[in-house]
Design an enzyme around this catalytic site. Structure first.
Site, PDB file in Angstrom:
ATOM      1  N   THR A  37       0.825  -1.205   0.000  1.00 36.01           N
ATOM      2  CA  THR A  37       0.000   0.000   0.000  1.00 36.01           C
ATOM      3  C   THR A  37       0.860   1.257   0.000  1.00 36.01           C
ATOM      4  O   THR A  37       0.557   2.246  -0.676  1.00 36.01           O
ATOM      5  CB  THR A  37      -0.931   0.011   1.227  1.00 36.01           C
ATOM      6  OG1 THR A  37      -1.691  -1.203   1.255  1.00 36.01           O
ATOM      7  CG2 THR A  37      -1.883   1.192   1.184  1.00 36.01           C
ATOM      8  N   GLN A  59      -6.095  -2.559  -2.177  1.00 33.69           N
ATOM      9  CA  GLN A  59      -5.523  -1.242  -1.905  1.00 33.69           C
ATOM     10  C   GLN A  59      -4.967  -0.635  -3.186  1.00 33.69           C
ATOM     11  O   GLN A  59      -4.145  -1.253  -3.863  1.00 33.69           O
ATOM     12  CB  GLN A  59      -4.417  -1.352  -0.858  1.00 33.69           C
ATOM     13  CG  GLN A  59      -4.887  -1.853   0.502  1.00 33.69           C
ATOM     14  CD  GLN A  59      -4.735  -3.347   0.665  1.00 33.69           C
ATOM     15  OE1 GLN A  59      -4.781  -4.101  -0.310  1.00 33.69           O
ATOM     16  NE2 GLN A  59      -4.563  -3.796   1.902  1.00 33.69           N
ATOM     17  N   GLN A  85     -10.457   1.756  -3.027  1.00 33.56           N
ATOM     18  CA  GLN A  85      -9.946   1.462  -1.691  1.00 33.56           C
ATOM     19  C   GLN A  85      -8.656   2.226  -1.450  1.00 33.56           C
ATOM     20  O   GLN A  85      -7.755   2.226  -2.287  1.00 33.56           O
ATOM     21  CB  GLN A  85      -9.699  -0.042  -1.530  1.00 33.56           C
ATOM     22  CG  GLN A  85      -9.222  -0.446  -0.137  1.00 33.56           C
ATOM     23  CD  GLN A  85      -9.192  -1.943   0.076  1.00 33.56           C
ATOM     24  OE1 GLN A  85      -9.795  -2.699  -0.688  1.00 33.56           O
ATOM     25  NE2 GLN A  85      -8.515  -2.389   1.110  1.00 33.56           N
ATOM     26  N   ASP A  86      -8.578   2.910  -0.280  1.00 33.34           N
ATOM     27  CA  ASP A  86      -7.365   3.639   0.114  1.00 33.34           C
ATOM     28  C   ASP A  86      -7.028   4.753  -0.875  1.00 33.34           C
ATOM     29  O   ASP A  86      -5.857   4.938  -1.254  1.00 33.34           O
ATOM     30  CB  ASP A  86      -6.176   2.676   0.238  1.00 33.34           C
ATOM     31  CG  ASP A  86      -6.336   1.687   1.389  1.00 33.34           C
ATOM     32  OD1 ASP A  86      -7.345   1.782   2.104  1.00 33.34           O
ATOM     33  OD2 ASP A  86      -5.467   0.832   1.553  1.00 33.34           O
ATOM     34  N   ASP A 103     -11.877   2.620   3.603  1.00 36.93           N
ATOM     35  CA  ASP A 103     -10.763   3.342   4.221  1.00 36.93           C
ATOM     36  C   ASP A 103     -10.163   4.373   3.261  1.00 36.93           C
ATOM     37  O   ASP A 103      -8.936   4.501   3.154  1.00 36.93           O
ATOM     38  CB  ASP A 103      -9.667   2.360   4.656  1.00 36.93           C
ATOM     39  CG  ASP A 103     -10.178   1.279   5.594  1.00 36.93           C
ATOM     40  OD1 ASP A 103     -11.156   1.523   6.305  1.00 36.93           O
ATOM     41  OD2 ASP A 103      -9.599   0.169   5.596  1.00 36.93           O
ATOM     42  N   ARG A 148     -13.110   3.940  11.060  1.00 30.82           N
ATOM     43  CA  ARG A 148     -12.680   2.912  12.005  1.00 30.82           C
ATOM     44  C   ARG A 148     -11.223   3.179  12.352  1.00 30.82           C
ATOM     45  O   ARG A 148     -10.491   3.791  11.563  1.00 30.82           O
ATOM     46  CB  ARG A 148     -12.868   1.510  11.426  1.00 30.82           C
ATOM     47  CG  ARG A 148     -12.162   1.243  10.102  1.00 30.82           C
ATOM     48  CD  ARG A 148     -12.442  -0.181   9.635  1.00 30.82           C
ATOM     49  NE  ARG A 148     -11.808  -0.476   8.340  1.00 30.82           N
ATOM     50  CZ  ARG A 148     -11.769  -1.688   7.794  1.00 30.82           C
ATOM     51  NH1 ARG A 148     -12.337  -2.720   8.427  1.00 30.82           N
ATOM     52  NH2 ARG A 148     -11.182  -1.880   6.625  1.00 30.82           N
ATOM     53  N   TRP A 177      -7.570   2.609  12.482  1.00 32.69           N
ATOM     54  CA  TRP A 177      -6.447   1.813  11.986  1.00 32.69           C
ATOM     55  C   TRP A 177      -5.390   1.688  13.082  1.00 32.69           C
ATOM     56  O   TRP A 177      -4.768   0.644  13.255  1.00 32.69           O
ATOM     57  CB  TRP A 177      -5.873   2.471  10.730  1.00 32.69           C
ATOM     58  CG  TRP A 177      -4.859   1.641  10.014  1.00 32.69           C
ATOM     59  CD1 TRP A 177      -4.657   0.292  10.126  1.00 32.69           C
ATOM     60  CD2 TRP A 177      -3.902   2.109   9.065  1.00 32.69           C
ATOM     61  NE1 TRP A 177      -3.634  -0.107   9.299  1.00 32.69           N
ATOM     62  CE2 TRP A 177      -3.158   0.986   8.632  1.00 32.69           C
ATOM     63  CE3 TRP A 177      -3.609   3.361   8.520  1.00 32.69           C
ATOM     64  CZ2 TRP A 177      -2.136   1.084   7.695  1.00 32.69           C
ATOM     65  CZ3 TRP A 177      -2.596   3.462   7.580  1.00 32.69           C
ATOM     66  CH2 TRP A 177      -1.872   2.330   7.185  1.00 32.69           C
TER      67      TRP A 177
END
Length: 317
Positions: free
Chosen positions: A91, A121, A143-144, A165, A222, A224
């Site tokens: 990532t 990711q 994602q990401d 996320d 959330r 991490w």
């Protein structure tokens, strides 16, 4: 000292054809003078890397819809002109754009990771640099999408989309008047503060959150890191937000340490009475520290954010 200005144009009418060429050849190592790279409209398909040795860079487009920096790396498939030893792996190394040079500014630019949904990711931009500012930019992915990894960042009038996320990392960031769009069920934020002594966190001030139809399918965030800190203030939340608001990442112990706050938000997704019991609404005195630019620019003797705003240069100048 005035800024130096160069132009990137794919048709060859500028000083360079690609953004990376301008960074490599127009910006000297350890530069002390701001370099403005004007990027003419176009879709620039190339990963971009701003190294630690090249600070004080501005990327300026005309309109973010017309000026797109895009690539399709994922955490498991990285193709880059730099080696993994330089940009990292997984990532951390998969950003379409990676910014490690301090005092970076971008205006009217789209940063995109074009990998399709389900690719895992897939970062549009990673920012590992202090005192960076983004104005009227777009960040596109699944994602990401937006990796605010380290340093202090200010984002104003920006559009950020994703599903899982898609705003994450451990920087200190203020996002003001931004549009956050949930493309599918998932999590808007994943902030990774690791101890109560860290001053990092994300503040969303006077933002708008929308979703791709449906109700109650996305979480505000959330943790991490166990002390993840996120504040939404004066923000409109449409019905895409789950009424419980927040997720503990399947770790009950995170509920004792995560700092997830809201303040005077509104809209059908902002029902404070239905939120998880370990997140809360701030009172006025508590919220004050998060509602001003001082959250990311705390030293009045050495202010940086006002200087960034003064450095915004019209594209036609």
């Amino acid at each position: 000292m005035s800024a130096s200005v160069v132009t990137v144009a794919q048709d060859g009418t500028g000083d360079y054809r690609m953004v990376q060429e301008a960074i490599d050849f127009a910006v000297p190592l350890c530069n002390t003078r701001r370099i403005v790279i004007r990027v003419t409209p176009g879709i620039y398909k190339q990963p971009v890397y701003v190294p630690k040795t090249k600070n004080l860079i501005t990327l300026a487009g005309l309109r973010p819809e017309d000026t797109v920096l895009t690539w399709n790396n994922t955490a498991t498939k990285i193709e880059h002109h730099q080696t993994s030893r330089v940009i990292g792996t997984g990532t951390f190394g998969c950003g379409s754009v990676i910014v490690e040079g301090e005092d970076f500014i971008a205006e009217n630019i789209t940063f995109e990771n074009s990998s399709p949904e389900g690719s895992g990711q897939a970062v549009a931009i990673r920012v590992t640099a202090d005192r960076c500012a983004f104005y009227n930019c777009r960040f596109l992915g699944w994602q990401d999408t937006l990796y605010l990894h380290y340093g202090k960042q200010y984002l104003k009038d920006c559009y950020i989309e994703g599903s899982v996320d898609f705003i994450f990392g451990n920087s200190t960031a203020l996002l003001e008047h931004c549009h956050i769009h949930c493309k599918s069920g998932g999590f808007i934020t994943a902030q990774s503060r690791k101890s109560s002594q860290e001053t990092t966190g994300y503040v969303f001030l006077r933002c708008v959150i929308t979703g791709n139809g449906g109700t109650s399918y996305a979480y505000l965030g959330r943790p991490w890191g166990p002390f993840g800190r996120v504040v939404f203030a004066y923000t409109y939340m449409d019905a895409c937000i789950k009424l419980v608001g927040w997720n503990n990442w399947d770790k009950v112990e995170n509920e004792r340490t995560a700092c997830f706050y809201e303040y005077r938000c509104f809209g059908p997704g902002s029902c404070v009475s239905k939120r998880v019991t370990w997140a809360r609404e701030l009172v006025d005195e508590e919220a004050e520290q998060f509602l001003m630019h001082g959250f990311i620019d705390p030293d009045p003797a050495r202010p940086w954010l006002a200087q960034r705003m003064a450095l915004r240069i019209p594209h036609s100048a």
